[in-house]
Design a protein around this motif. Structure first.
Motif, mmCIF file in Angstrom:
data_model
loop_
_atom_site.group_PDB
_atom_site.id
_atom_site.type_symbol
_atom_site.label_atom_id
_atom_site.label_comp_id
_atom_site.label_asym_id
_atom_site.label_seq_id
_atom_site.Cartn_x
_atom_site.Cartn_y
_atom_site.Cartn_z
ATOM 1 N N ARG A 63 0.788 -1.198 -0.057
ATOM 2 C CA ARG A 63 -0.061 -0.040 -0.018
ATOM 3 C C ARG A 63 0.898 1.403 -0.108
ATOM 4 O O ARG A 63 0.385 2.331 -0.456
ATOM 5 N N ALA A 64 2.173 1.184 0.559
ATOM 6 C CA ALA A 64 3.013 2.046 0.554
ATOM 7 C C ALA A 64 3.935 2.564 -0.883
ATOM 8 O O ALA A 64 4.566 3.381 -0.988
ATOM 9 N N GLY A 65 3.500 1.474 -1.502
ATOM 10 C CA GLY A 65 4.066 1.667 -3.016
ATOM 11 C C GLY A 65 5.262 0.887 -3.375
ATOM 12 O O GLY A 65 5.907 1.105 -4.322
ATOM 13 N N ASP A 66 5.663 0.105 -2.092
ATOM 14 C CA ASP A 66 7.269 -0.479 -2.316
ATOM 15 C C ASP A 66 6.758 -2.195 -2.731
ATOM 16 O O ASP A 66 7.024 -2.811 -1.932
ATOM 17 N N LEU A 67 6.677 -2.017 -4.144
ATOM 18 C CA LEU A 67 6.314 -3.565 -4.715
ATOM 19 C C LEU A 67 7.637 -4.407 -4.344
ATOM 20 O O LEU A 67 7.129 -5.605 -4.256
ATOM 21 N N LYS A 68 8.794 -4.103 -4.473
ATOM 22 C CA LYS A 68 9.817 -5.097 -4.387
ATOM 23 C C LYS A 68 9.850 -5.690 -3.029
ATOM 24 O O LYS A 68 9.907 -6.812 -2.607
ATOM 25 N N LYS A 69 9.751 -4.792 -1.804
ATOM 26 C CA LYS A 69 9.673 -5.184 -0.558
ATOM 27 C C LYS A 69 8.549 -5.971 0.034
ATOM 28 O O LYS A 69 8.471 -7.018 0.837
ATOM 29 N N ALA A 70 7.183 -5.533 -0.753
ATOM 30 C CA ALA A 70 6.071 -6.167 -0.597
ATOM 31 C C ALA A 70 6.159 -7.861 -1.061
ATOM 32 O O ALA A 70 5.858 -8.649 -0.537
ATOM 33 N N ARG A 71 6.859 -7.933 -2.446
ATOM 34 C CA ARG A 71 7.030 -9.042 -3.080
ATOM 35 C C ARG A 71 7.760 -10.125 -1.976
ATOM 36 O O ARG A 71 7.381 -11.180 -1.837
ATOM 37 N N ALA A 72 8.963 -9.640 -1.662
ATOM 38 C CA ALA A 72 9.983 -10.205 -0.779
ATOM 39 C C ALA A 72 9.105 -10.834 0.513
ATOM 40 O O ALA A 72 9.343 -11.934 0.761
ATOM 41 N N GLY A 73 8.239 -9.908 1.197
ATOM 42 C CA GLY A 73 7.765 -10.190 2.325
ATOM 43 C C GLY A 73 6.649 -11.253 2.046
ATOM 44 O O GLY A 73 6.620 -12.418 2.703
ATOM 45 N N PHE A 74 5.690 -11.398 1.087
ATOM 46 C CA PHE A 74 4.676 -12.275 0.501
ATOM 47 C C PHE A 74 5.616 -13.781 0.189
ATOM 48 O O PHE A 74 5.064 -14.647 0.589
ATOM 49 N N GLU A 75 6.621 -13.656 -0.469
ATOM 50 C CA GLU A 75 7.413 -14.852 -0.786
ATOM 51 C C GLU A 75 8.052 -15.384 0.437
ATOM 52 O O GLU A 75 8.098 -16.528 0.479
ATOM 53 N N GLN A 76 8.256 -14.737 1.547
ATOM 54 C CA GLN A 76 8.797 -15.183 2.752
ATOM 55 C C GLN A 76 7.699 -15.644 3.665
ATOM 56 O O GLN A 76 7.918 -16.577 4.287
ATOM 57 N N VAL A 77 6.435 -15.359 3.449
ATOM 58 C CA VAL A 77 5.392 -16.022 4.158
ATOM 59 C C VAL A 77 4.818 -17.286 3.747
ATOM 60 O O VAL A 77 4.838 -18.123 4.535
ATOM 61 N N LEU A 78 5.051 -17.534 2.368
ATOM 62 C CA LEU A 78 4.467 -18.689 1.927
ATOM 63 C C LEU A 78 5.318 -20.032 2.008
ATOM 64 O O LEU A 78 4.655 -21.123 2.470
ATOM 65 N N PRO A 79 6.664 -19.992 2.241
ATOM 66 C CA PRO A 79 7.090 -21.372 2.753
ATOM 67 C C PRO A 79 6.824 -21.418 4.322
ATOM 68 O O PRO A 79 6.775 -22.838 4.778
ATOM 69 N N ARG A 80 6.347 -20.755 5.068
ATOM 70 C CA ARG A 80 5.752 -20.855 6.270
ATOM 71 C C ARG A 80 4.499 -21.405 6.402
ATOM 72 O O ARG A 80 4.152 -22.315 7.242
ATOM 73 N N LYS A 81 3.849 -20.836 5.561
ATOM 74 C CA LYS A 81 2.380 -21.114 5.697
ATOM 75 C C LYS A 81 1.925 -21.209 3.980
ATOM 76 O O LYS A 81 1.577 -20.078 3.423
ATOM 77 N N PRO A 82 2.292 -22.446 3.240
ATOM 78 C CA PRO A 82 2.088 -22.384 1.926
ATOM 79 C C PRO A 82 0.558 -21.993 1.175
ATOM 80 O O PRO A 82 0.346 -21.544 0.258
ATOM 81 N N ASP A 83 -0.279 -22.256 2.117
ATOM 82 C CA ASP A 83 -1.925 -22.066 2.053
ATOM 83 C C ASP A 83 -2.402 -20.653 2.344
ATOM 84 O O ASP A 83 -3.622 -20.420 2.526
ATOM 85 N N HIS A 84 -1.394 -19.742 2.864
ATOM 86 C CA HIS A 84 -1.710 -18.417 3.373
ATOM 87 C C HIS A 84 -2.592 -17.512 2.218
ATOM 88 O O HIS A 84 -2.047 -17.114 1.417
ATOM 89 N N GLY A 85 -3.740 -17.697 2.386
ATOM 90 C CA GLY A 85 -4.529 -16.934 1.235
ATOM 91 C C GLY A 85 -4.096 -15.486 0.988
ATOM 92 O O GLY A 85 -4.074 -15.100 0.060
ATOM 93 N N TYR A 86 -4.014 -14.680 2.112
ATOM 94 C CA TYR A 86 -3.493 -13.111 2.032
ATOM 95 C C TYR A 86 -2.275 -12.984 1.268
ATOM 96 O O TYR A 86 -2.080 -12.203 0.582
ATOM 97 N N ALA A 87 -1.394 -13.881 1.792
ATOM 98 C CA ALA A 87 -0.025 -13.709 1.224
ATOM 99 C C ALA A 87 -0.190 -14.213 -0.406
ATOM 100 O O ALA A 87 0.489 -13.308 -1.208
ATOM 101 N N LEU A 88 -0.862 -15.161 -0.757
ATOM 102 C CA LEU A 88 -1.044 -15.524 -2.070
ATOM 103 C C LEU A 88 -1.787 -14.469 -2.867
ATOM 104 O O LEU A 88 -1.278 -13.851 -4.186
ATOM 105 N N LEU A 89 -2.692 -13.837 -2.340
ATOM 106 C CA LEU A 89 -3.333 -12.722 -2.973
ATOM 107 C C LEU A 89 -2.442 -11.540 -3.175
ATOM 108 O O LEU A 89 -2.539 -10.789 -4.126
ATOM 109 N N GLY A 90 -1.526 -11.310 -2.128
ATOM 110 C CA GLY A 90 -0.913 -10.181 -2.129
ATOM 111 C C GLY A 90 0.351 -10.353 -3.281
ATOM 112 O O GLY A 90 0.654 -9.310 -3.953
ATOM 113 N N LEU A 91 0.655 -11.524 -3.227
ATOM 114 C CA LEU A 91 1.712 -11.936 -4.331
ATOM 115 C C LEU A 91 1.070 -11.585 -5.957
ATOM 116 O O LEU A 91 1.735 -10.889 -6.652
#
Length: 140
Positions: free
Chosen positions: A102-130
């Motif tokens: 939402r702050a416009g930092d797509l690179k860091k947002a992507r990195a964050g969502f990608e770090q969530v998914l190995p921890r919780k592969p079915d994390h719907g909000y992280a998948l949506l964010g990615l």
């Protein structure tokens, strides 16, 4: 007249000093102000809570939510970062990634969502964010 006002103020100060404010009471107060629509007062309560105990992730998280609602996304990211430093839960990381998005930092947002998914592969909000990052990068 002035002297009696002075004594009333002094008495109120003594009462306030006798009942110290706790982090828990400030968190509760912040929540109450939030649900009353008093965002500034709510944020003030959470800011006071983090001054009392900067190791309370809940205060940092709640303050971040308020900052986002107040239209202050960059400050919200800073508060989410503090919360994540204290609580590395996947949901906290996901909230941080969304704030970065939402702050416009797509690179860091992507990195964050990608770090969530190995921890919780079915994390719907992280998948949506990615997916949202992908859309924004391909169609600005």
């Amino acid at each position: 007249m002035h002297l009696s006002l002075f004594f009333r103020i002094l008495a109120l100060g003594s009462i306030a000093a006798a009942s110290p404010v706790s982090t828990d009471s400030l968190l509760s107060q912040g929540g109450s102000f939030y649900y009353q629509g008093e965002l500034k007062k709510s944020l003030d309560s959470y800011a006071h809570a983090v001054r009392l105990s900067s190791t309370t992730a809940e205060a940092w998280l709640n303050g971040a939510v308020i900052l986002e609602e107040m239209g202050r996304p960059r400050e919200a990211v800073q508060w989410y970062e503090r919360a994540f430093a204290l609580d590395s839960d996947a949901d906290v990381l996901n909230a941080l990634a969304w704030a970065r998005f939402r702050a416009g930092d797509l690179k860091k947002a992507r990195a964050g969502f990608e770090q969530v998914l190995p921890r919780k592969p079915d994390h719907g909000y992280a998948l949506l964010g990615l997916a949202r990052v992908e859309l924004n990068e391909n169609h600005p």
